[in-house]
Design an enzyme around this catalytic site. Sequence first.
Site, short mmCIF file in Angstrom:
data_model
loop_
_atom_site.label_atom_id
_atom_site.label_comp_id
_atom_site.label_asym_id
_atom_site.label_seq_id
_atom_site.Cartn_x
_atom_site.Cartn_y
_atom_site.Cartn_z
CB SER A 84 88.65 -87.19 -44.01
OG SER A 84 89.84 -86.45 -44.21
CD GLU A 96 83.21 -92.48 -44.01
OE1 GLU A 96 83.20 -93.27 -44.95
OE2 GLU A 96 84.19 -91.72 -43.78
CG ASN A 123 86.93 -89.00 -48.32
OD1 ASN A 123 86.06 -88.49 -49.01
ND2 ASN A 123 87.40 -88.43 -47.23
#
Length: 284
Positions: free
Chosen positions: A119, A152, A190
């Site tokens: 992430s 993603e 994010n």
Amino acid sequence: MSIQSIGVIGAGTMGNGIAQVCAVAGLDVVMVDINDAAVERGLAQISKSLDRLVKKETLTPQAKDAALKKIKGSTSYADLKGLGLVIEAATENQAIKEKILKQVDEIVGKDTIIATNTSSLSITKLAALDSNPARFIGMHFFNPPPLMALVEVIRGLQTSDATHTAILEMAKRVGKEPITVKNSPGFVVNRILLPMINEAFFVLYEGLASPEDIDAGMKLGCNQPIGPLALADLIGLDTCLAVMEVYFENFSDSKYRPCPLLREMVAAGYLGRKTGRGVYTYDK
């Protein structure tokens, strides 16, 4: 290229979730972890997760059994040989991921695509360590992988078009909706989400509204399923702070400065649900 077999490194929450998604879609999966106990826990969690889907009647008992038969648990990286794709889903730690990916690079064939489920870490930097960086890519699954539709797909500077296309096709095959993202701290979701959470802390810090009213405002006014402060408690306030510090350091932009209240709460050990207290209090 069409990917038919997948290796997943890590049998924890993300790893077993990714393995489950791939197996339900009919792909052969090898799930690897450091010891038999970790592998067995991962397999047990997959079985429980599939049972919940059967109970909800979104999966048949026959499909559950077929999916479980598609998954092989292992403690040996040698079992990754000959697979079309290996997804590293270990903890979000640069040194640990580098060590794992180096071992994978030495074992798998040059045509095997290697992906990291991350992430925040740089795909370009991790790809540079691979003997064939064109075959390296990022796949950021969202937690929990069986329920969250998004993946993603992050291209490093070296990622080839063929690798990118193959991963987009694979993500769709396992029922996900991929979006393509360039390599940058926090990628897309994010990068937007964490500054919003940080701003909610500034609103609370400045005394503009109570936590309950801030969260109610975002749920009712923006149709969000959970308010930003409650979501921060769920994510972990320490994680939120760490991500904002990465953004602040990498972008050198004051808009990413962590809220002093967020820093203070982390210093106090009020980290959210996992400690029983964050913005709100919880029964542990």
